[in-house]
Scaffold this motif. Sequence first.
Motif, mmCIF file in Angstrom:
data_model
loop_
_atom_site.group_PDB
_atom_site.id
_atom_site.type_symbol
_atom_site.label_atom_id
_atom_site.label_comp_id
_atom_site.label_asym_id
_atom_site.label_seq_id
_atom_site.Cartn_x
_atom_site.Cartn_y
_atom_site.Cartn_z
ATOM 1 N N ILE A 248 56.101 59.488 14.196
ATOM 2 C CA ILE A 248 55.224 58.560 13.461
ATOM 3 C C ILE A 248 55.571 57.084 13.706
ATOM 4 N N VAL A 249 56.854 56.777 13.840
ATOM 5 C CA VAL A 249 57.236 55.381 14.050
ATOM 6 C C VAL A 249 56.711 54.889 15.397
ATOM 7 N N GLU A 250 56.822 55.756 16.393
ATOM 8 C CA GLU A 250 56.331 55.371 17.717
ATOM 9 C C GLU A 250 54.801 55.268 17.742
ATOM 10 N N MET A 251 54.167 56.167 16.993
ATOM 11 C CA MET A 251 52.694 56.096 16.889
ATOM 12 C C MET A 251 52.280 54.746 16.307
ATOM 13 N N ALA A 252 52.966 54.356 15.221
ATOM 14 C CA ALA A 252 52.616 53.103 14.547
ATOM 15 C C ALA A 252 52.789 51.932 15.504
ATOM 16 N N LYS A 253 53.882 51.974 16.242
ATOM 17 C CA LYS A 253 54.150 50.867 17.168
ATOM 18 C C LYS A 253 53.066 50.795 18.242
ATOM 19 N N ALA A 254 52.720 51.962 18.791
ATOM 20 C CA ALA A 254 51.715 51.981 19.859
ATOM 21 C C ALA A 254 50.376 51.434 19.344
ATOM 22 N N VAL A 255 49.997 51.830 18.134
ATOM 23 C CA VAL A 255 48.717 51.370 17.580
ATOM 24 C C VAL A 255 48.760 49.865 17.319
ATOM 25 N N HIS A 256 49.887 49.394 16.770
ATOM 26 C CA HIS A 256 49.994 47.950 16.511
ATOM 27 C C HIS A 256 49.980 47.153 17.817
ATOM 28 N N ASP A 257 50.678 47.665 18.819
ATOM 29 C CA ASP A 257 50.690 46.966 20.115
ATOM 30 C C ASP A 257 49.279 46.848 20.688
ATOM 31 N N ALA A 258 48.445 47.868 20.361
ATOM 32 C CA ALA A 258 47.059 47.838 20.866
ATOM 33 C C ALA A 258 46.139 47.055 19.926
ATOM 34 N N GLY A 259 46.711 46.436 18.882
ATOM 35 C CA GLY A 259 45.907 45.594 17.989
ATOM 36 C C GLY A 259 45.192 46.351 16.879
ATOM 37 N N GLY A 260 45.513 47.639 16.692
ATOM 38 C CA GLY A 260 44.867 48.426 15.649
ATOM 39 C C GLY A 260 45.735 48.541 14.409
ATOM 40 N N TYR A 261 45.186 49.173 13.376
ATOM 41 C CA TYR A 261 45.916 49.392 12.124
ATOM 42 C C TYR A 261 46.210 50.877 11.935
ATOM 43 N N PHE A 262 47.226 51.142 11.134
ATOM 44 C CA PHE A 262 47.645 52.525 10.901
ATOM 45 C C PHE A 262 47.286 52.918 9.472
ATOM 46 N N TYR A 263 46.270 53.771 9.332
ATOM 47 C CA TYR A 263 45.947 54.327 8.018
ATOM 48 C C TYR A 263 46.646 55.676 7.880
ATOM 49 N N CYS A 264 47.407 55.852 6.817
ATOM 50 C CA CYS A 264 48.041 57.143 6.571
ATOM 51 C C CYS A 264 47.345 57.802 5.381
ATOM 52 N N ASP A 265 46.942 59.044 5.590
ATOM 53 C CA ASP A 265 46.404 59.841 4.485
ATOM 54 C C ASP A 265 47.609 60.334 3.692
ATOM 55 N N GLY A 266 47.758 59.835 2.465
ATOM 56 C CA GLY A 266 48.961 60.126 1.680
ATOM 57 C C GLY A 266 48.817 61.309 0.738
ATOM 58 N N ALA A 267 47.807 62.162 0.981
ATOM 59 C CA ALA A 267 47.588 63.292 0.071
ATOM 60 C C ALA A 267 48.820 64.209 0.007
ATOM 61 N N ASN A 268 49.611 64.203 1.073
ATOM 62 C CA ASN A 268 50.781 65.093 1.108
ATOM 63 C C ASN A 268 52.073 64.362 0.735
ATOM 64 N N PHE A 269 51.946 63.306 -0.023
ATOM 65 C CA PHE A 269 53.120 62.503 -0.398
ATOM 66 C C PHE A 269 54.125 63.328 -1.220
ATOM 67 N N ASN A 270 53.671 64.428 -1.786
ATOM 68 C CA ASN A 270 54.589 65.256 -2.579
ATOM 69 C C ASN A 270 55.806 65.699 -1.770
ATOM 70 N N ALA A 271 55.639 65.806 -0.469
ATOM 71 C CA ALA A 271 56.748 66.253 0.383
ATOM 72 C C ALA A 271 57.743 65.128 0.653
ATOM 73 N N LEU A 272 57.334 63.882 0.389
ATOM 74 C CA LEU A 272 58.149 62.728 0.802
ATOM 75 C C LEU A 272 58.652 61.882 -0.359
ATOM 76 N N VAL A 273 58.009 62.031 -1.509
ATOM 77 C CA VAL A 273 58.273 61.097 -2.604
ATOM 78 C C VAL A 273 59.775 61.046 -2.926
ATOM 79 N N GLY A 274 60.285 59.821 -3.013
ATOM 80 C CA GLY A 274 61.708 59.640 -3.299
ATOM 81 C C GLY A 274 62.616 59.827 -2.094
#
Length: 513
Positions: A248-274
Amino acid sequence: MMRQGRPTTPGTTGSETLSTFSGHRGLDHEEPLIFEQDAQGRSGVDLPAPANLPNRLGALARRQPIGLPGLSEPQVVRHFVRLSRKNYAIDSGLYPLGSCTMKHNPRLNEKLARLPGFADLHPLQPISTVQGALELISTLAHWLRALTGMPAVAMSPKAGAHGELCGLMAIRAALDARGEKRNRVLAPESAHGTNPATAAMCGFSVDPIPADARGRVDLAALKAKLGPDVAAIMVTNPNTCGLFENDIVEMAKAVHDAGGYFYCDGANFNALVGRVRPGDLGIDAMHINLHKTFSTPHGGGGPGAGPVVFSQALAPYAPLPFVVDQGGVFDLAEFSANAQGATPFGRMTAFHGQMGMFVRALSYMLSHGGDGLRQVAEDAVLNANYILASLKDEMSAPFPGPCMHECLFDDAFLKDTGVTTLDFAKAMIDEGYHPMTIYFPLVVHGAMLIEPTETESRESLDQLIYVLRNLAKAAKSGDTARFTQAPHFSPRNRLDETRAARTPVLRWRPPPP
Ligand SMILES: *Cc1c(COP(=O)(O)O)cnc(C)c1O
């Protein structure tokens, strides 16, 4: 109007074939539509006949009867209580529906949401009289920013899909401010249907990114699709196969380098919270389904709440209104000339969002604390892996390795049994289980997606595993009657779903006299 007896179930034996005189089965009543119970003019209230008032409606006065059913108060009460008993809910049993985070909704949340100071507010009350409510929104916003590591949050979106729309509208506004016309949005093949729908609704074209053999976004394919017309990517993490997007970090970098934005669908945040802060991964906007991760009730159509967190790059375009904390005195920024001199893209909704959901979510957060929320993610992931590990020899998992908060099976174990994923899910109903999510994500053949959440106990998981193992064994041993006609024990048996979808009967009409 009582239907006499129930249709018998072909191909089965035993008590379910016995039709009753009443049409009821045990104490489970066969319940006609409320219109079918109309007793012509009966009423739950006894009002005097209206005095001879002049008709002020003129030509607009109703000429035909309105057609409402006439019932007494006890008839109405019984009708709705019986209907409610046919409803399956998280309060009645395990709800393994993948991608939905059907966790227990603590009663404490309900108690607090009903406090009159929150429940009885009017959105147009003077600001000075709703300071406590604004402080609550502000505190919840603080928690959402802290948990995600993002500097700004829009509280008003009313569901995950509404949050996606909010995020893409902010991206659109940021691109407009840059004077750039970018019209393509990339989304993985496995994306939740709301992602491409949102992008299309915002006027973007949607370009699917294939998955690799590990069930993750194919990074090389993603990079090959980037270009000056790409506005954003929309990625769910963990993804809809229940897997963490390691790149994901590399994806974000590649998209930013190409001038785009990174939208994350956070519906599965339960797996990451905290455990993981999305802001650290390079995400520009992400919705949070309070009605999933933060235990506010859902199912049955609502209500939801989908606040959206924003990176520094998008924060200035976040929609109105937002709560401003002026040293303990709270105000609402409602117009674009706000304190930050920013240029919000507009509003998502008439007022400030789902107040009741805000109260429930904050109550949940404060009662868990930071360490408790971290344990939520850990236990949710542990529970899903327990199911995966316990069943992968009898059922079949499409991807190797552990999962995050939900585990995915395919229908390879049903090959040549004559039993489909749909039959398998229907047989679960006979066993007293709401089926898991089936045929989603689309990238896996005959998918079965199970999300137990952290609130299921070891005993409850063992019981589910026991049932699924036995169903898998039954399918493989040729016991197909159990499946192909299932469910046998529900108020209605197998429906012709194709006909229901193609020729739906959406309106009740009185039977011909
Ligand atoms: C639930 C969900 C959504 C949509 O959220 P709603 O609140 O139902 O609009 C979007 N993406 C994923 C992955 C989801 O699970």
